[in-house]
Structure formats: C-alpha cells, structure tokens
Design a protein around this motif. Structure first.
Motif, PDB file in Angstrom:
ATOM      1  N   HIS A 139       0.851  -1.423   0.102  1.00 34.31           N
ATOM      2  CA  HIS A 139       0.180   0.052   0.013  1.00 34.31           C
ATOM      3  C   HIS A 139       0.839   1.125   0.034  1.00 34.31           C
ATOM      4  O   HIS A 139       0.459   2.242  -0.652  1.00 34.31           O
ATOM      5  CB  HIS A 139      -0.929  -0.063   1.112  1.00 34.31           C
TER       6      HIS A 139
ATOM      7  N   SER B 144       2.237   1.589  -3.505  1.00 35.05           N
ATOM      8  CA  SER B 144       1.216   2.242  -4.367  1.00 35.05           C
ATOM      9  C   SER B 144       0.936   3.804  -3.913  1.00 35.05           C
ATOM     10  O   SER B 144       0.450   4.534  -4.964  1.00 35.05           O
ATOM     11  CB  SER B 144      -0.146   1.603  -4.123  1.00 35.05           C
TER      12      SER B 144
ATOM     13  N   ASP C 149       2.867   6.029  -6.208  1.00 36.07           N
ATOM     14  CA  ASP C 149       2.649   5.656  -7.658  1.00 36.07           C
ATOM     15  C   ASP C 149       3.733   4.584  -8.043  1.00 36.07           C
ATOM     16  O   ASP C 149       4.061   4.629  -9.338  1.00 36.07           O
ATOM     17  CB  ASP C 149       2.911   6.772  -8.517  1.00 36.07           C
TER      18      ASP C 149
ATOM     19  N   HIS D 171       3.513   0.873  -8.569  1.00 32.73           N
ATOM     20  CA  HIS D 171       2.573  -0.028  -8.410  1.00 32.73           C
ATOM     21  C   HIS D 171       3.182  -1.292  -8.890  1.00 32.73           C
ATOM     22  O   HIS D 171       2.781  -2.022  -9.713  1.00 32.73           O
ATOM     23  CB  HIS D 171       1.231   0.186  -9.597  1.00 32.73           C
TER      24      HIS D 171
ATOM     25  N   ARG E 129      -0.840  -4.946  -7.181  1.00 36.64           N
ATOM     26  CA  ARG E 129      -2.465  -4.568  -7.649  1.00 36.64           C
ATOM     27  C   ARG E 129      -3.145  -5.423  -6.809  1.00 36.64           C
ATOM     28  O   ARG E 129      -3.338  -6.556  -6.976  1.00 36.64           O
ATOM     29  CB  ARG E 129      -2.731  -4.695  -9.063  1.00 36.64           C
TER      30      ARG E 129
ATOM     31  N   TRP F  33      -3.426 -10.109  -3.887  1.00 38.92           N
ATOM     32  CA  TRP F  33      -2.330  -9.265  -4.487  1.00 38.92           C
ATOM     33  C   TRP F  33      -1.772  -9.855  -5.919  1.00 38.92           C
ATOM     34  O   TRP F  33      -1.264 -11.043  -5.587  1.00 38.92           O
ATOM     35  CB  TRP F  33      -1.315  -8.587  -3.711  1.00 38.92           C
TER      36      TRP F  33
END
Length: 340
Positions: free
Chosen positions: A191, A194, A197, A199, A202, A219
């Motif tokens: 998290h 993420s 940014d 990534h 997901r 994930w």
C-alpha cells in the motif's frame, strides 16, 4: 563568496538508469529528442524504419479497438514517402509519418492518434546500471529493498511476469492474512509503494467475501524495470518508505480541497498504516465539511467514512476521530436534503 564559510557536508553520487521517458524533450530535458523510439528504429532499421513504424501504429491502435487493415498501412507508407519527396527529404521523418498515419490509418481523426502517441513517440525502454560497478544507491531504494527482504518478498522483486502473492498449487490466487504480523507488514509495504505511484502490487477483490471488512487480501505482483527510476524520483519525499509516504501525503492533504477525494485519501492512509497523517487529514475533512454547502458532495463523502469507521480496525486502527467527523456530517446532510 556566497558559499564561503559554510560547513563542508559529505555527499554521495550515484548513477540512475536512462529511460526514453527522460530522454524525450517533453520530459523537460533541454537536450532531449522528440521521439526516442523513432530514432532507435531509424538507427537500427533505417531502410525499413517507415514500414516498421506504421506497422507499430496499426498494432497499437488495434489494441485500442481501432480497426486497421494492411491496406491502411500500405497507403500510409506511400503517403509518408510522397510527403518526404515533396519536402525534399531522403526519408520520411516523424512529422511525415504522423501526418500520414492520421490521414489514412486514423481516417483523419487526430484523437485516435492521441490514444497511442505518447507510447509510440517516447517508447518505454529503460536502461540498467551495471551491477559490477557497486555504486551507492539512494537511501529510499535501500530502505525499500530492506523492507522487501524483511517481508520475505525478495523472490518477487525484479522478477519478470505477473504473480499472485502467496500462490500455491492448492491455492493459485494466494492471499495474505491481515491478522498475522507478516501479512500485515506485506500489505502495508504494498500500500505504501502504491501511494508513491510505484504499483508493484495490484490489489484484487475476488468476491464480496473479501471486501473491506475481510482479513484476507489478494495481490498480483508485477515488476517493471522503470520502478527503479520511480523510486529515485520518490526519494525527494524522504529517505525511508514511511517518511516518504508521510511527507507526500501531508502535501496531498494540504493541496486537496475536494471532500470526496479527501475521504478516499483517508482509506489509503489507514491501509498504509500511517497514523501520523490522520490528525491533519481529519482536521481538513472536518473544516471542509463544515464549510461545504453542497449536500451531494457531503453525501458522496459519507460512504467511505462509514466504511472506514466500520472496518478500519481490521488493522487495529483507532477510528474514533473518523466517527466524530461522521457525527458532524450526517446532521448537515439531513438538513440540506429538503433543499436539494
């Protein structure tokens, strides 16, 4: 003269991978080129460059559900060559190719070209710093790699392809249990990345059973070569992952004036386990909700807050401050509804 008398400070320098994104003129690099991908093609396949470029245009547009045929490609190449001849050029350049592609493949619709132009012109190639040089890395990258190792995710780091986290033969989609300390740490790491940014992971909701209130997260991990560059760019926010996320979020809270977006940010803060960001975020939420006269905006902001209040303690987070915001928000919605 300005620097005279200042104390000496130790510094370190390192190399970062090159990327076509950075080499492009649009990135702000003054000596950049318009289309690194085109010049690579021109350098390696000069006689076939125009043909290969048009084929690439067609393939990319097909992925965007834009119908293209071989006839489109042939006519586009002919038009590009004709334009080059009219302009006294030995070969079509990027301008001639673009104009020809818009006229034929895109049938005059420039918006179709815009769907693929960024990737088409810039390309996505990323270089690599030789490992044998043993150059120092930025502190943030060191901290992330340390966290990855600590969370026992090293086999996924810099691993090509997409993988389900924790997948086994019996359980192909894997999953992490937030009730365990190791599962919680993995979730927090993903998290936090993420948030910046990056990534790498997901999150996938497989069913309603695995919703916000569940203890299981699924994930998909997919390593990208340009993550290293993104981490280096994110290092401006801090030397550790936690520090970088806190500084980045504090800036976001300061800049954000939209109530729904602030409530969405609240869930991200809780997922990333960054309690120090909660007080300024909740104060901003309280202040904006108190001043807002848009009842629909207030209503849009309420469900995420209720979700946080209901499920926020999945990670053991104190949500009493969120409940206080809800108590202020609900009466104002009731008052504003008749006039809406």
């Amino acid at each position: 003269a300005v620097l005279k008398g200042l104390k000496k400070v130790k510094t370190t320098a390192t190399w970062i991978p090159w990327s076509y994104e950075r080499l492009s003129f649009e990135s702000g690099y003054g000596a950049g080129v318009v289309s690194p991908a085109w010049y690579e093609l021109l350098f390696e396949k000069r006689p076939e460059a125009a043909t290969r470029w048009m084929v690439k245009v067609a393939r990319m547009l097909r992925k965007e559900d834009v119908g293209t045929s071989s006839a489109h490609i042939i006519e586009a190449i002919r038009l590009a060559e004709a334009l080059a001849a009219m302009r006294g050029l030995p070969l079509p350049g990027i301008d001639e190719l673009r104009e020809a592609a818009i006229s034929t493949i895109c049938e005059g619709d420039e918006e179709k070209m815009l769907l693929v132009e960024r990737e088409l012109l810039r390309g996505a190639s990323v270089g690599k710093v030789p490992q044998h040089l043993k150059l120092p890395t930025v502190a943030l990258l060191q901290d992330i790699e340390k966290e990855v190792k600590s969370c026992r995710l090293s086999k996924y780091w810099e691993s090509p392809g997409e993988s389900w986290l924790g997948a086994t033969a019996a359980n192909p989609t894997g999953g992490i249990d937030l009730r365990s300390e190791s599962g919680k740490r993995k979730s927090v790491l993903l998290h936090r990345l993420s948030l910046l940014d990056i990534h790498w992971g997901r999150r996938v909701e497989l069913s309603r059973h695995h919703s916000a209130g569940g203890f299981l997260e699924h994930w998909k991990l997919h390593w990208q070569p340009d993550f290293i560059i993104q981490i280096i760019e994110a290092a401006t926010w801090g030397n550790t992952l936690e520090e970088a996320c806190i500084h980045y979020l504090n800036r976001k809270v300061f800049e954000q004036e939209s109530l729904p977006q602030l409530t969405a940010l609240l869930q991200q803060v809780l997922d990333a386990d960054l309690p120090s960001v909660l007080p300024p975020l909740l104060r901003k939420l309280d202040n904006i909700s108190a001043l807002s006269t848009d009842v629909f905006e207030l209503m849009e902001a309420l469900p995420p807050l209720v979700s946080v209040a209901r499920y926020g303690n999945t990670r053991g987070t104190d949500v009493s401050a969120v409940e206080a915001v809800i108590r202020h928000l609900v009466p104002r919605i009731f008052i504003g509804l008749p006039a809406a």
